[in-house]
Motif scaffolding. Structure first.
Motif, short mmCIF file in Angstrom:
data_model
loop_
_atom_site.label_atom_id
_atom_site.label_comp_id
_atom_site.label_asym_id
_atom_site.label_seq_id
_atom_site.Cartn_x
_atom_site.Cartn_y
_atom_site.Cartn_z
N THR A 235 0.84 -1.19 0.00
CA THR A 235 0.00 0.00 0.00
C THR A 235 0.88 1.25 0.00
N ASP A 236 0.24 2.40 -0.23
CA ASP A 236 0.95 3.64 0.04
C ASP A 236 0.98 3.87 1.54
N MET A 237 1.55 4.96 1.98
CA MET A 237 1.77 5.16 3.42
C MET A 237 0.47 5.42 4.18
N GLU A 238 -0.61 5.68 3.44
CA GLU A 238 -1.92 5.88 4.07
C GLU A 238 -2.79 4.64 4.00
N GLY A 239 -2.32 3.60 3.34
CA GLY A 239 -3.07 2.36 3.27
C GLY A 239 -3.83 2.13 1.99
N ALA A 240 -3.69 3.04 1.03
CA ALA A 240 -4.38 2.86 -0.25
C ALA A 240 -3.63 1.84 -1.11
#
Length: 275
Positions: A235-240
């Motif tokens: 994921t990206d750092m935000e969880g996407a």
């Protein structure tokens, strides 16, 4: 093959595509290995500033493009060594090959074993099959969407994380990791092949890894399907979630890990971990 064929919209089945890239990766690995440890002239050059490419990269890439595009002429093609020859073609094709002929080129040039041939197949911006052929390590990972992930014939399943998770991360990440894991963690240092590092999460050798900004689709396409099928995520750092084969093939800072490890890291570990 370990899995029954899955026919997709009258095209080659996912199992047939996986068999194709497994065979191609094995031969490309033999080609690359013929240059390893000075067996043949590497003819190392620099591209794009400070990124090396060797004769081994180019020979494996030439072989893979010829074999794969001959077998699937309607598929798109994206490779680190022949990058984005036709963006429109790869985005409109039913499926696309996304290839790094040698992931971990610096290690390959230096005579270190951690490098691999990486071949992914993407459909609708999602990976559906992937192979990592690691001939110097005598290891092979493969996976297909819905068909499971395997290493040398052993099925991979991420069960969870250790009480003190093992995380591959740069030194700057330590303060954030200490907050994410107050019970303690173990930090692994640099692992030269990103694809292999992600596969280590699928294999359970790591509980998580951080991925610095500006990796590319070819670095992760094969590894993502292996990771997903083992029960972990990138994921990206935000969880996407991460999409592939889009207009922009350059990725932001990311993290890969088991669900439990990622949950502890979200909101605590940020792109500042890379400085």
């Amino acid at each position: 093959m370990a899995n029954a064929p899955v026919t997709v919209s009258g095209r080659a089945s996912v199992a047939e595509d996986l068999a194709l890239i497994r065979d191609a990766a094995e031969e490309a690995g033999r080609i690359a290995l013929s240059y390893f440890h000075g067996h043949r002239d590497m003819d190392v050059r620099m591209k794009g500033g400070n990124s090396p490419v060797s004769a081994g990269d180019l020979a494996a890439d030439t072989y893979l493009r010829k074999v794969l595009m001959t077998a699937r002429p309607d598929y798109g093609w994206l490779s680190e060594e022949s990058a984005d020859i036709s963006q429109t073609r790869r985005q409109t094709a039913p499926r696309s090959f996304i290839v790094d002929p040698i992931d971990g080129t610096r290690a390959f040039i230096d005579g270190r074993d951690i490098w691999c041939v990486s071949i992914g197949i993407v459909e609708d911006e999602k990976p559906i099959a992937g192979v990592l052929e690691c001939p110097a390590l005598r290891e092979r990972y493969w996976a297909s969407a819905g068909g499971g992930a395997f290493k040398d014939g052993r099925r991979l399943t991420v069960a969870g994380s250790r009480a003190q998770p093992v995380v591959a991360a740069p030194p700057r990440a330590e303060p954030q990791l200490e907050r994410a894991f107050p019970g303690g963690y173990k930090r692994r240092g640099h692992i030269p092949s990103l694809a292999y590092r992600i596969a280590m999460v699928a294999d359970g050798a790591l509980d998580a890894t951080l991925v610095k900004p500006r990796s590319h689709d070819w670095d992760i396409a094969a590894a993502v399907v292996i990771l997903n099928e083992a029960g972990a995520r990138l994921t990206d750092m935000e969880g996407a979630g991460v999409t592939l084969n889009g207009e922009d093939i350059v990725k932001p800072a990311m993290m890969a890990g088991s669900p439990r490890t990622l949950e502890a890291m979200f909101g605590v570990v940020t792109a500042r971990a890379f400085g």
